[in-house]
Design an enzyme around this catalytic site. Structure first.
Site, mmCIF file in Angstrom:
data_model
loop_
_atom_site.group_PDB
_atom_site.id
_atom_site.type_symbol
_atom_site.label_atom_id
_atom_site.label_comp_id
_atom_site.label_asym_id
_atom_site.label_seq_id
_atom_site.Cartn_x
_atom_site.Cartn_y
_atom_site.Cartn_z
ATOM 1 C CG ASP A 83 -1.973 1.071 1.197
ATOM 2 O OD1 ASP A 83 -2.148 1.700 0.139
ATOM 3 O OD2 ASP A 83 -2.637 1.270 2.220
ATOM 4 C CG ASP B 69 -4.021 5.284 -3.161
ATOM 5 O OD1 ASP B 69 -3.111 4.771 -2.495
ATOM 6 O OD2 ASP B 69 -5.216 5.214 -2.844
#
Length: 405
Positions: A96, A277
């Site tokens: 992440d 992202d």
């Protein structure tokens, strides 16, 4: 990388000195690659839009405070098997860029080895997702982390969870966001050196850079690759375009860039700020830009999936979507704008339905977080996250103009 609800868990307000890692006596390597697995979350992604939008809220709220909240992935998850301890015990972790703490213990219990050192410091991180309360809390350890045979980090701070929610079958998270995201998450510590920080300070890599490559989820090879210390030239076609990190908050707290968007020849978002992202599945854009996009495509909102839906005729008339990031323009072709039709059942769609992967972020432009370029964007472009030079790079791949959806 992404789950399902927004939990505002009060951040730990702890003061003290930053943790530090011991130097590693070796010469820096050039690059080293770690394979990623790309798959759908086991609980499905029927609520993908709401989950992505909840993540966006957490990113926006966290970026404006001194204690930045983290976020996790909503639909597509990208995992890596990471070794912890000496000898290493392997755990499957979500990768992440929207969070920075690395932790384990969500499913597979922590196995202590001779390298394990309990600091006695509590840690807690709250996550934004779609519907379930999502957070982790436990104790900080210092331990040896094995990413590859060439990249073995000594005394890396990791969280060992005593309680966690929303992780499905994953064991934890490998956090690759900026170090500021760790502020206030560990008692007696201000900032926690990240995995990337320690790779660099322990002389494992010569520059604090990593590259990310994803194969589209509907292709035969659904693997990805995370390259530390640089990027994999063999995965890109053409030159890399770089954009400096934005100074506009809240995007500045993440891998944020200034960008604008054109649908065909019509500008739908000007002088905006977004983030690159890996933890968001869709492409989210400001509400006013979304309304313009919806009007331009002729799409209607599909209640079953939460996505925009178009007919075959409208698909044939679909224009490209252009993202200007830095000085470069990145084209998202008509095929790249639709959800993979082979995965329609995963989002509660019809077999022959055509669904768009551009969705409403939930706020008007000018908020400081107008765009999130998520997985559906990144599967078409190689991404480079460069802390050393405070920039993000993007490059075309063999999948940029693919028609696999």
């Amino acid at each position: 990388m992404s789950l399902v609800c927004l939990l505002t868990l009060p951040a730990l307000a702890f003061l003290s000195l930053s943790a530090s890692a011991l130097p590693h006596p070796r010469a820096a390597s050039s690059t080293s690659a770690l394979k990623l697995a790309v798959r759908l979350r086991s609980n499905g992604v029927q609520n993908i839009v709401a989950a992505d939008r909840a993540r966006a809220r957490t990113l926006a709220e966290g970026g404006s405070s001194s204690s930045i909240k983290n976020a996790t992935n909503t639909g597509m998850v990208y995992t890596a098997d990471i070794g912890v301890g000496s000898p290493p015990v392997y755990y499957t972790l979500l990768v992440d860029t929207g969070s920075s703490n690395t932790w384990i213990g969500a499913n597979k219990s922590y196995s202590k080895t001779t390298a394990s050192q309990n600091t006695g410091n509590e840690f807690a991180v709250s996550y934004g997702d779609g519907f379930n309360q999502s957070y982790v809390a436990g104790i900080e350890y210092l331990d040896t982390i094995t990413l590859t045979s060439d990249l073995v980090i000594e005394q890396q701070s990791i969280g060992v969870a005593s309680v966690s929610t929303g992780m499905d079958s994953m064991d934890g998270i490998l956090g690759l966001g900026p170090v500021d995201l760790t502020w206030g998450t560990v008692r007696n510590t201000e900032e926690v050196p990240t995995v990337m920080d320690n790779l660099y300070t322990q002389n494992m890599i010569s520059s604090e850079v990593f590259g990310v490559f994803f194969s589209p989820a509907n292709t035969a090879d659904t693997s990805g690759e995370l390259t530390f210390g640089g990027y994999d030239q063999s995965k890109i076609t053409g030159d890399v375009g770089y954009a400096h990190l934005t100074s506009t908050s809240p995007a500045a707290g993440f891998w944020g860039v200034d960008e604008s968007i054109d649908y065909g020849k019509t500008k739908i978002l000007n002088s905006a700020t977004g983030i690159i992202d890996t933890g968001t599945t869709l492409i989210l854009i400001a509400s006013d830009a979304f309304d313009s996009y919806k009007s331009g495509t002729g799409a209607t909102l599909d209640n079953s999936t939460g996505l925009l839906k178009i007919s075959s005729d409208q698909y044939n008339q679909l224009s490209s979507l252009f993202f200007t990031i830095g000085e470069e323009s990145y084209e998202l072709t008509p095929n790249a704008q639709i959800w993979p039709r082979s995965l329609n059942s995963a989002i509660n769609g019809t077999t022959d339905g055509i669904y768009l992967i551009v969705s409403d972020i939930g706020t008007q432009s000018g908020s400081g977080l107008d765009v999130i370029n998520g997985y559906c964007f990144l599967e078409r472009f190689y991404s480079i996250f460069d802390t050393t030079n405070s920039r993000v790079g993007l490059a075309k791949t063999d999948y940029t103009y693919a028609t696999t959806n």
